[in-house]
Design a protein around this motif. Structure first.
Motif, PDB file in Angstrom:
ATOM      1  N   ILE A  42       0.838  -1.205   0.000  1.00 43.92           N
ATOM      2  CA  ILE A  42       0.000   0.000   0.000  1.00 43.92           C
ATOM      3  C   ILE A  42       0.868   1.249   0.000  1.00 43.92           C
ATOM      4  O   ILE A  42       0.569   2.231  -0.695  1.00 43.92           O
ATOM      5  CB  ILE A  42      -0.954  -0.010   1.219  1.00 43.92           C
ATOM      6  N   ASN A  43       1.973   1.226   0.755  1.00 42.22           N
ATOM      7  CA  ASN A  43       2.875   2.377   0.780  1.00 42.22           C
ATOM      8  C   ASN A  43       3.444   2.662  -0.603  1.00 42.22           C
ATOM      9  O   ASN A  43       3.538   3.827  -1.023  1.00 42.22           O
ATOM     10  CB  ASN A  43       4.025   2.124   1.762  1.00 42.22           C
ATOM     11  N   GLU A  61       0.741   4.107  -2.835  1.00 42.07           N
ATOM     12  CA  GLU A  61       0.495   5.507  -2.504  1.00 42.07           C
ATOM     13  C   GLU A  61       1.615   6.400  -3.015  1.00 42.07           C
ATOM     14  O   GLU A  61       1.362   7.457  -3.610  1.00 42.07           O
ATOM     15  CB  GLU A  61       0.346   5.660  -0.993  1.00 42.07           C
ATOM     16  N   GLU A 118       1.455   6.871  -6.637  1.00 41.29           N
ATOM     17  CA  GLU A 118       0.252   7.610  -7.013  1.00 41.29           C
ATOM     18  C   GLU A 118      -0.737   6.774  -7.821  1.00 41.29           C
ATOM     19  O   GLU A 118      -1.295   7.230  -8.813  1.00 41.29           O
ATOM     20  CB  GLU A 118       0.628   8.896  -7.735  1.00 41.29           C
ATOM     21  N   THR A 178      -4.195   5.875  -7.596  1.00 44.93           N
ATOM     22  CA  THR A 178      -5.358   6.344  -6.831  1.00 44.93           C
ATOM     23  C   THR A 178      -6.650   6.158  -7.617  1.00 44.93           C
ATOM     24  O   THR A 178      -6.652   6.102  -8.853  1.00 44.93           O
ATOM     25  CB  THR A 178      -5.215   7.830  -6.459  1.00 44.93           C
ATOM     26  N   GLU A 200      -9.447   9.733  -4.761  1.00 46.79           N
ATOM     27  CA  GLU A 200      -8.091   9.961  -4.264  1.00 46.79           C
ATOM     28  C   GLU A 200      -7.620   8.916  -3.251  1.00 46.79           C
ATOM     29  O   GLU A 200      -6.544   9.044  -2.687  1.00 46.79           O
ATOM     30  CB  GLU A 200      -7.952  11.371  -3.639  1.00 46.79           C
ATOM     31  N   SER A 201      -8.413   7.872  -2.986  1.00 45.75           N
ATOM     32  CA  SER A 201      -7.949   6.792  -2.119  1.00 45.75           C
ATOM     33  C   SER A 201      -6.997   5.886  -2.904  1.00 45.75           C
ATOM     34  O   SER A 201      -6.984   5.891  -4.149  1.00 45.75           O
ATOM     35  CB  SER A 201      -9.130   5.982  -1.586  1.00 45.75           C
ATOM     36  N   VAL A 202      -6.197   5.106  -2.194  1.00 48.91           N
ATOM     37  CA  VAL A 202      -5.192   4.263  -2.837  1.00 48.91           C
ATOM     38  C   VAL A 202      -5.867   3.143  -3.620  1.00 48.91           C
ATOM     39  O   VAL A 202      -6.754   2.455  -3.107  1.00 48.91           O
ATOM     40  CB  VAL A 202      -4.227   3.663  -1.788  1.00 48.91           C
ATOM     41  N   ASN A 203      -5.426   2.950  -4.857  1.00 43.84           N
ATOM     42  CA  ASN A 203      -5.955   1.883  -5.706  1.00 43.84           C
ATOM     43  C   ASN A 203      -4.965   0.724  -5.696  1.00 43.84           C
ATOM     44  O   ASN A 203      -4.140   0.570  -6.604  1.00 43.84           O
ATOM     45  CB  ASN A 203      -6.170   2.394  -7.126  1.00 43.84           C
ATOM     46  N   LEU A 204      -5.029  -0.085  -4.639  1.00 44.05           N
ATOM     47  CA  LEU A 204      -4.089  -1.199  -4.494  1.00 44.05           C
ATOM     48  C   LEU A 204      -4.279  -2.230  -5.595  1.00 44.05           C
ATOM     49  O   LEU A 204      -3.303  -2.814  -6.081  1.00 44.05           O
ATOM     50  CB  LEU A 204      -4.266  -1.848  -3.121  1.00 44.05           C
TER      51      LEU A 204
END
Length: 328
Positions: free
Chosen positions: A18-19, A22, A25, A27, A31-35
Motif C-alpha cells: 500500500i505504501n 500511494e 500515485e 489512486t 483519491e484513495s489508494v488503488n491497491l
C-alpha cells in the motif's frame, strides 16, 4: 475477461505494498489508494523478472550442491528447493496474522495469472505464489521497484537518452495535462526518497528541469533529435550527485540554528542539504534555494535564515501568511 481471486498476505506485506501504491500515485477517483490497479501492474511488469530470478537462484544452488560428489542430482534438486523455501521464502512458514485480499484481474494480468495457475503451482497455491512474488519485489531497493512499476516509461526514457531524442510527457502534478517537451540528460536516484528523477532541459521554458519518473504520464519519444550541450550536461551531472530532485538556482546560504534546530537538523534527514561549514551556531550551505526553502520551513523559530535575502524573504512570507490565516 475479468476474474476475481482471493489471496492472503501478511499485514506487513500488505502495508508495504500500500505504501508503494500511494508513493507511486495509484489512486481512485476519490483519491484513495488503488491497491488493485497497483498489484495488476506489478504482476504484469515483474512476472518475467521474478520467474527468471527464481529459476536462476535455484539452478545456481543446485549446481553448487551437485559439485559435491556425495550428493546425487536428485538429492541436490530436493535440497536446493528446500533451501529456497526455508531460507529465501521463510515468510511462508511464519504464523503471523494474514489479511484476505480480493484481486480483480483482466487483460494482461489475467493472462499471467492463468500462466501461473497452469504451470507454476506444482507444490504451492496461487495465493502463496503471489505472496512470494510480492515479498521478492519488496526486497528490492525502492528505486529499482519504481523502475519495475513504470517499466514502459523507463524503456522510453532510456531509448531517448541513448538516441538523444526529445521526450514528450505530462505529469500528475501539472493539473492541466500540460505537455512538456524536454531534452533528457540523466536519470538519477534520490538517496533520501529512493525515487528516480529525470534531469533534462525544458525546450519551452529554456531551462533545466527535474521530474520524478513515477509522476510522468503519456511518455512519448518524438522523432526530434538534439545536440548534447556540454555545459548543461556538466551542470546536471553535478545536480544529479547532490540533489536530483531540485535543479533550481544554487545559492550560498547562512542559517542560524538554536539547540533545538540542531537536533531537528540531525533528525530530519529527508532532502537535508549538505553543510559546507559550521561556525558556532551558523550553518553554511551551497545548495538549491528551493530545496533550502522547503527544508527549513519545517523548523519554525529554531532556524533563522541570515542570507541570502531572497531565501529569507520567502520563509518570512510563508510564516506571515500562515499566521494571518490562523489569526482570523
Amino acid at each position: 475477461m475479468t476474474e476475481k481471486y482471493k489471496i492472503y498476505l501478511s499485514e506487513d506485506t500488505k502495508s508495504r505494498l500500500i505504501n508503494d501504491a500511494e508513493l507511486f500515485e495509484f489512486t481512485k477517483n476519490d483519491e484513495s489508494v488503488n491497491l488493485n490497479a497497483f498489484l495488476k501492474t506489478l504482476i504484469v511488469n515483474y512476472f518475467d523478472q521474478y520467474r527468471h530470478d527464481s529459476d536462476s537462484l535455484l539452478a545456481n544452488i543446485m549446481q553448487d550442491l551437485s559439485e559435491l560428489s556425495s550428493i546425487s542430482k536428485k538429492d541436490a534438486a530436493f535440497l536446493a528447493d528446500k533451501i529456497v523455501s526455508t531460507y529465501i521464502k521463510a515468510d511462508r512458514h511464519q504464523s503471523g496474522k494474514n489479511s484476505a485480499l480480493t484481486l480483480t484481474v483482466s487483460g494482461s494480468s489475467y493472462e499471467i495469472l492463468k500462466i501461473i495457475e497452469n504451470n507454476m503451482l506444482a507444490e504451492t497455491s496461487l495465493s502463496q505464489y503471489l505472496k512470494d512474488m510480492f515479498n521478492a519485489y519488496l526486497s528490492i531497493p525502492r528505486s529499482e521497484r519504481e523502475a519495475i512499476i513504470f517499466k514502459d516509461s523507463y524503456e522510453d526514457i532510456s531509448r531517448a537518452l541513448k538516441e538523444h531524442k526529445v521526450l514528450s510527457f505530462t505529469t500528475t502534478t501539472s493539473g492541466d495535462n500540460k505537455a512538456y517537451y524536454v531534452e533528457p540528460y540523466i536519470i538519477a536516484p534520490s538517496k533520501e526518497e529512493q525515487c528516480n528523477y529525470l534531469l533534462c532541459f525544458d525546450r519551452r521554458a529554456k531551462k533545466p528541469r527535474t521530474f520524478r519518473i513515477s509522476r510522468l504520464r503519456s511518455v512519448f519519444v518524438t522523432s526530434d533529435t538534439f545536440a548534447v550541450n556540454p555545459d548543461i550536461q556538466e551542470e546536471l551531472r553535478e545536480k544529479a550527485l547532490r540533489s536530483p530532485h531540485s535543479v533550481g538556482l544554487t545559492v550560498q546560504a547562512v542559517v542560524r540554528l538554536n539547540p533545538y534546530g540542531v537536533r531537528k537538523f540531525k533528525a530530519i534527514t529527508k532532502n537535508r542539504p549538505l553543510v559546507s561549514k559550521i561556525e558556532g551556531d551558523l550553518y553554511y550551505f551551497d545548495w538549491p534555494e528551493l530545496q533550502l526553502e522547503e527544508y527549513f520551513k519545517r523548523f519554525g523559530r529554531d532556524a533563522i535564515v541570515i542570507g541570502p535575502e531572497s531565501l529569507k524573504e520567502k520563509i518570512r512570507k510563508f510564516y506571515y501568511y500562515g499566521l494571518r490565516e490562523y489569526s482570523r
